[in-house]
Write an enzyme that holds these catalytic residues in place. Structure first.
Site, mmCIF file in Angstrom:
data_model
loop_
_atom_site.group_PDB
_atom_site.id
_atom_site.type_symbol
_atom_site.label_atom_id
_atom_site.label_comp_id
_atom_site.label_asym_id
_atom_site.label_seq_id
_atom_site.Cartn_x
_atom_site.Cartn_y
_atom_site.Cartn_z
ATOM 1 C CD1 TRP A 198 -2.866 1.669 0.632
ATOM 2 C CD2 TRP A 198 -1.327 2.283 2.054
ATOM 3 N NE1 TRP A 198 -3.156 2.885 0.950
ATOM 4 C CE2 TRP A 198 -2.441 3.454 1.922
ATOM 5 C CE3 TRP A 198 -0.316 2.494 3.243
ATOM 6 C CZ2 TRP A 198 -2.383 4.630 2.809
ATOM 7 C CZ3 TRP A 198 -0.585 3.674 4.042
ATOM 8 C CH2 TRP A 198 -1.443 4.811 3.663
ATOM 9 C CG ASP A 365 -12.724 9.964 -1.332
ATOM 10 O OD1 ASP A 365 -12.371 8.969 -0.454
ATOM 11 O OD2 ASP A 365 -12.001 9.891 -2.298
ATOM 12 C CG ASP A 366 -15.025 6.593 3.057
ATOM 13 O OD1 ASP A 366 -16.074 6.257 3.498
ATOM 14 O OD2 ASP A 366 -14.086 5.803 3.526
ATOM 15 N NE ARG A 442 -10.000 2.259 5.451
ATOM 16 C CZ ARG A 442 -10.569 3.327 4.580
ATOM 17 N NH1 ARG A 442 -11.520 2.853 3.858
ATOM 18 N NH2 ARG A 442 -10.193 4.614 4.856
ATOM 19 C CE LYS A 475 -10.508 7.673 -4.796
ATOM 20 N NZ LYS A 475 -9.854 8.671 -3.356
ATOM 21 C CD1 TRP A 476 -15.024 -0.420 -7.595
ATOM 22 C CD2 TRP A 476 -17.072 0.149 -8.542
ATOM 23 N NE1 TRP A 476 -15.710 -1.445 -7.665
ATOM 24 C CE2 TRP A 476 -17.071 -1.120 -8.068
ATOM 25 C CE3 TRP A 476 -18.056 0.669 -9.244
ATOM 26 C CZ2 TRP A 476 -18.151 -1.868 -8.314
ATOM 27 C CZ3 TRP A 476 -19.222 -0.010 -9.329
ATOM 28 C CH2 TRP A 476 -19.101 -1.367 -8.823
ATOM 29 C CG ASP A 477 -11.107 3.017 -2.336
ATOM 30 O OD1 ASP A 477 -10.482 2.379 -2.773
ATOM 31 O OD2 ASP A 477 -11.153 3.951 -1.769
ATOM 32 C CG ASN A 479 -10.283 1.042 0.801
ATOM 33 O OD1 ASN A 479 -9.017 1.325 0.268
ATOM 34 N ND2 ASN A 479 -11.276 2.012 0.367
ATOM 35 C CB CYS A 525 -9.920 3.968 -6.215
ATOM 36 S SG CYS A 525 -8.833 4.226 -4.749
ATOM 37 C CG ASP A 547 -4.555 5.725 -0.851
ATOM 38 O OD1 ASP A 547 -5.356 6.080 -1.663
ATOM 39 O OD2 ASP A 547 -5.024 4.932 0.138
HETATM 40 C C1 DGJ Z 1 -8.607 4.608 -0.232
HETATM 41 C C2 DGJ Z 1 -8.697 5.520 -1.351
HETATM 42 O O1 DGJ Z 1 -7.401 5.117 -2.087
HETATM 43 C C3 DGJ Z 1 -8.541 7.047 -0.798
HETATM 44 O O2 DGJ Z 1 -8.130 7.824 -2.010
HETATM 45 C C4 DGJ Z 1 -9.673 7.239 -0.201
HETATM 46 O O3 DGJ Z 1 -10.897 7.058 -1.135
HETATM 47 C C5 DGJ Z 1 -10.117 6.272 0.932
HETATM 48 N N1 DGJ Z 1 -9.840 5.024 0.438
HETATM 49 C C6 DGJ Z 1 -11.273 6.604 1.757
HETATM 50 O O4 DGJ Z 1 -11.655 5.750 2.428
#
Ligand code: DGJ
Length: 729
Positions: A198, A365-366, A442, A475-477, A479, A525, A547
């Site tokens: 990361w 964003d989030d 997370r 923006k499709w994240d 994580n 993303c 990030d």
């Molecule tokens: C991870 C993304 O890469 C960030 O840019 C941001 O959107 C965060 N998640 C939000 O939780």
């Protein structure tokens, strides 16, 4: 014509390369991949080997010269004495796992067929594209393996994939199926691989092929930050501008493996495909299984030429949609500006201030949904948090519209928080194994996209917001990675299919969404670049690269990314100083120079900037608006490597070679360093260029010969950089 098939000989020619296979004694051998050879009789390339020990089994009685282990095979079945790592292993109904693949037939198909359920490259009218399909068959089990080779002649790319067809009369289990195997008849190569984590994605590593296996890949249920799904093989002397370089890049976003093996007879075998670890696929009589596609490319002129071939192919024949060939809107993203603490007023203020400086779109964003004041809850509850946005999306949209700013929204659609209304309602919708703990990362779990009902929910979550017509960017994240990889909806005997089925589900959702909302710009993303791969790029034309928004760290990240991926897919943002991830203090110029990629924006709170800084934001937006189309479509040249030197430098040259933007960045401060000059590439040597900031005039041959002097460290110290913009006179 790019394919010649005659008398058991197959030759594929692209503009600058040839790929040759021969049939001998019923088997399909790979004999050549490299510089272009004109079509002709290649039968002499199949060489008899006269040095086998009895430890390499012979396939013909009394003949010591026919062992599969000592031959470069095109696609290798398990169990017939080719002890190199195999392309395919199938568990037959009798429990044996032998796959003895012999040549059966071939077909030449005009253009290129789609891959069922999977992302893939495509051809357009006027392309010199055709597809060779070679069918291999195990005569005893009646399993057929179809090898596909789509030839993009003008792009110098061949794409391969494998389809397994069960005509055995029973059910078999595929234990391993590589998308492509390539055998080289010697080991005089280096491997260029990548590794990361990361915020430190796609760092490059290089070393010689050795006897034994070197493998990279992922078992994480995503292509991942750790190793991106590409591998390069090159001659020991290869550099950016010369030498033989071979590339394999997988069009897939799930767990994969790429293997380089130096073998007993000193061959090199490359294998790439779905990771066989934990994989299995039951195939009933009459069914087929399609592997992901691989893009193969060869350059005899070094690594940069290979990159350039991949860049064109990915940009023009893998990425799709309205934004494919054009600059993207200049965006401002709320993440590093506010994290989870914002409300309608704050966002409207940021949008208004940014729009006055030339920004075109605000990404929320989030944190805008459910009760999401941190990362511990609400994923899955895609309803606006009225505490933050009391007037809903509409209220914010209307205020932004007045400022002339469009709206984008962040989603993490594949996830579910245990603390959410969705989890209360559907605790079985997450990836889990009944009776075992559900591991959090997370504080979240992954939705089970192998299920159609869950896929429909994911589609609706995003589509419901898009149907309002107010959101023009997503923006499709994604994580976290997947463990306890299983679905409560899959029968026990199909359990090992789960991870691949997950991706078939995801791809079906992405296919529907991008087709139903063709005007929306989707950005991929995964905690930055944790799923920066050709699978996702087939649906979304750009990816949040990392990030880590620090200009210094981005040098290596973007250099490594550019080996395969075009600038049009790489997103760069200017963020605040000191940088939030590294605390590095860098000038606005350096942050801008590094962030000016194919998709550009800001990741800071503009309302907190000084007037002088705001002017710089305005300048950056103008620069991207002016040169964005050329950055998206231009040729990218890596000039100096941050992996080898105390600097990084690159330039992008427009298709017509009338504009070039070059950047040099010094990393550490040096005492009494060498007076630097930066030698450009790709310009028109017969033309004259004006550097627009200084007004100075240079010839193309000067810029590509002597180069341009780089200011010394007194003028341009640690982390400082310089951009030159050349326009043809
Ligand atoms: C991870 C993304 O890469 C960030 O840019 C941001 O959107 C965060 N998640 C939000 O939780």
């Amino acid at each position: 014509m790019s394919v010649k098939a005659i008398d058991g000989q197959f030759q594929i020619n692209t503009r600058n390369s040839s790929y040759i296979m021969l049939v001998e004694r019923g088997y399909l051998f790979h004999v050549y991949w490299g510089k272009k050879i004109s079509f002709g009789d290649n039968s002499y390339m199949n060489r008899e080997y006269d040095w086998y020990s009895s430890f390499s089994p012979n396939l013909e009685d009394g003949d010591c010269g026919f062992s599969l282990e000592g031959r470069p095979l095109e696609y290798s079945g398990w169990g017939r004495g080719d002890f190199k790592n195999p392309s395919i292993e199938i568990i037959n109904p009798d429990g044996s796992n032998i796959v003895d693949l012999k040549y059966d037939s071939y077909e030449i198909i005009p253009g290129k067929p789609e891959l069922s359920g999977l992302p893939s490259s495509y051809c357009e009218a006027g392309d010199n594209a055709e597809t060779l399909k070679i069918t291999l068959k195990d005569e005893i089990s009646n399993i057929f393996v179809h090898l596909y080779y789509a030839v993009f002649e003008d792009f110098d790319v061949i794409t391969r994939w494998t389809v397994v067809e069960n005509r055995s009369g029973g059910t078999v289990e595929i234990a391993r199926v590589m998308s492509a195997t390539v055998d080289f008849d010697n080991m005089r190569y280096d491997v260029i691989s990548n590794f990361g984590s990361w915020s430190r994605e796609r760092h490059l590593e290089r070393g010689p092929v050795r006897h034994g296996i070197f493998e990279t890949g992922s078992r994480r249920g995503a292509s991942s930050h750790t190793h991106n799904p590409f591998i390069l093989l090159c001659s020991h002397d290869a550099c950016e501008t010369s030498g033989d370089v071979y590339g394999l890049t997988l069009v897939y976003s799930g767990s994969y493996k790429s293997i380089v093996e130096g073998t007993r007879y000193h061959f090199t075998r490359l294998n790439i495909g779905i990771n066989p670890d934990g994989f299995g696929w039951r195939l009933s009589q009459g069914e087929t299984f399609t592997s992901p596609e691989v893009l193969l490319s060869y350059s005899s002129e070094g690594i940069n030429k290979l990159s350039s071939q991949y860049h064109k192919m990915i940009r023009k024949r893998l990425c799709r949609g309205k934004y494919r060939d054009i600059r993207r809107p200049v965006i401002i993203n709320s993440w590093e500006a506010c994290y989870f603490s914002f409300d309608e007023n704050k966002l409207a203020e940021i949008g208004d201030c940014a729009a006055k400086l030339g920004v075109e779109l605000l990404v929320v964003d989030d944190g805008w949904f459910g009760r999401r004041d941190g990362d511990t809850s609400s994923l899955g509850d895609w309803k606006v948090d009225r505490n933050k946005l009391p007037n809903g999306i509409e209220g914010l949209y209307k205020r932004l519209e007045k400022s002339g700013c469009k709206l984008g929204m962040w989603f993490e659609p594949e996830m579910i928080s245990p603390e959410s209304e969705l989890y209360d309602k559907h605790p079985d919708w997450c990836v889990h194994v009944e009776g075992r703990p559900r591991s959090l990362a997370r504080t979240q779990l992954v939705l089970d996209l192998s299920r159609k009902d869950v896929c429909d929910f994911v589609y609706d979550s995003v589509a419901n917001i898009l149907k309002t017509g107010m959101v023009s960017y997503i923006k499709w994240d994604y994580n976290r990675n997947i463990c306890e990889a299983s679905s409560s909806a899959l029968p026990a005997e199909n359990a090992k299919e789960f991870l691949h089925r997950y991706y078939l589900g995801l791809y079906s959702v992405l296919d529907r969404l991008t087709k139903d909302f063709p005007d929306v710009l989707f950005e991929n993303c995964s905690g930055g670049g944790g799923r920066f791969d050709c699978g996702m790029l087939a649906y979304m034309p750009q990816t949040w690269t990392s990030d880590d928004s620090d200009a210094v760290e981005r040098l290596k990240i973007q250099y490594g990314t550019s080996i395969i991926y075009p600038l049009s897919t790489i997103v760069g943002h200017v963020s605040a100083c000191p940088n939030h991830q590294t605390k590095h203090v860098t000038s606005f110029e350096s942050r801008l120079n590094v962030a000016l990629t194919g998709s550009f924006g800001y990741e800071l709170d503009p309302t907190r900037l000084t007037e002088e800084e705001k002017e710089k934001v305005r300048y950056g937006a103008e620069l991207y608006k002016k040169y964005g189309d050329m950055l998206v479509n231009g040729e990218y040249y890596r000039l100096r490597s941050p992996f080898e030197e105390n600097c990084s430098a690159w330039c992008t040259v427009s298709e017509r070679r009338d504009i070039a933007i070059a950047v040099y960045m010094r990393i550490r401060m040096e005492i009494e360093p060498n007076p630097e000059r930066l030698i450009l590439r790709g310009l028109d040597e017969t033309a004259e260029y004006k550097e627009i900031n200084s007004g100075k005039i240079y010839s193309g041959s000067q810029l590509m010969g002597f180069g341009i002097p780089v200011p010394g460290p007194a003028a341009m110290g640690e982390y400082a950089s310089k951009m030159w913009i050349f326009e043809k006179i």
